[in-house]
Design a protein around this motif. Sequence first.
Motif, PDB file in Angstrom:
ATOM      1  N   ALA A 171      -6.650   2.847   2.377  1.00 42.45           N
ATOM      2  CA  ALA A 171      -6.210   1.471   2.072  1.00 42.45           C
ATOM      3  C   ALA A 171      -6.067   0.681   3.366  1.00 42.45           C
ATOM      4  N   ARG A 172      -5.442   1.287   4.358  1.00 41.68           N
ATOM      5  CA  ARG A 172      -5.258   0.631   5.642  1.00 41.68           C
ATOM      6  C   ARG A 172      -6.599   0.387   6.343  1.00 41.68           C
TER       7      ARG A 172
ATOM      8  N   ILE B 284       0.857  -1.187   0.000  1.00 45.24           N
ATOM      9  CA  ILE B 284       0.000   0.000   0.000  1.00 45.24           C
ATOM     10  C   ILE B 284       0.891   1.234   0.000  1.00 45.24           C
ATOM     11  N   GLN B 285       0.260   2.377  -0.308  1.00 40.08           N
ATOM     12  CA  GLN B 285       1.004   3.629  -0.334  1.00 40.08           C
ATOM     13  C   GLN B 285       1.460   3.976   1.082  1.00 40.08           C
TER      14      GLN B 285
ATOM     15  N   LEU C 191       2.025  -6.323   5.287  1.00 44.95           N
ATOM     16  CA  LEU C 191       1.916  -5.084   4.510  1.00 44.95           C
ATOM     17  C   LEU C 191       3.297  -4.560   4.182  1.00 44.95           C
TER      18      LEU C 191
ATOM     19  N   VAL D  66      -2.711  -1.931  -3.336  1.00 45.78           N
ATOM     20  CA  VAL D  66      -3.791  -0.954  -3.475  1.00 45.78           C
ATOM     21  C   VAL D  66      -3.183   0.250  -4.175  1.00 45.78           C
TER      22      VAL D  66
ATOM     23  N   ASP E  65       3.377   4.630  -4.377  1.00 49.37           N
ATOM     24  CA  ASP E  65       2.325   4.035  -5.220  1.00 49.37           C
ATOM     25  C   ASP E  65       2.848   3.637  -6.603  1.00 49.37           C
TER      26      ASP E  65
END
Length: 226
Positions: free
Chosen positions: A22-23, A12-13, A51, A72, A56
């Motif tokens: 996203a989290r 994820i970013q 994670l 994501v 991104d």
Amino acid sequence: APATRDRLRIAIQKSGRLAEPARALLTACGLSWRESRDKLFCYGESLPIDLLLVRDDDIPGLIADGVCDFGVVGRNELDEQAGERARIGLPQAFREFRALGFGQCRLMLAVPDSWDWQGPQQLQGQRIATSYPAILAQWLQDQAIDASVVELSGSVEIAPRLGTADAICDLVSSGATLAANQLKPVETLLDSEAVLAGPSREFEDERAGLAAMLLRRIDGVLKLKD
Ligand code: PRP
Ligand code: ZN
Ligand code: MG
């Protein structure tokens, strides 16, 4: 061949617009993590799903290389990198699994406020600055327009004022960035939002079951939000 693993890894970013939602989505799926001190890797506690916190732009490549299993990321970034792989003759290695319903924005062409917009043909022979050269080149080809694409990794909206481009192609969310730079949106190239991206290939180890469970849980959470 990709290494066998019995844990799933989701990128994820690290920071930015998609980081928190996203989290939150993954937390709503019942995932929890023990964060490492540097916070770039979060070890899954409730399930064997870890994670990875990254930029991104790196997410499609990390999936292609098998470093992580899902990510994501904005559809804009995923489509751009898929287009670039196609252009240089690489096989498709990732795809969109689910649209996630947040991070909505549009990839748009924008021109100076002073232009009297008549349609795409006006771009003939012009220079267009963008961070999405593959998507833009394909769109120009579809419109049969010959224009030059000026690739910039950021601050695209300043290019017309600097005289390095005539128009731009960039993401538009509220429209405030365009307005602040005396530009107006005229054409939409792509409707984007955050998506769950994953590999084109099927998993052949424990990750297959974990992936199926993750998708079921995401579908459950998305349904509750409608
Ligand atoms: C995007 C885009 C514009 C801005 C548009 O950049 O490149 O600069 O958002 O949003 P607005 O229409 O609400 O003004 P972002 O801030 O996401 O990051 P980046 O350009 O650093 O990748
Ligand atoms: Zn980015
Ligand atoms: Mg920006």
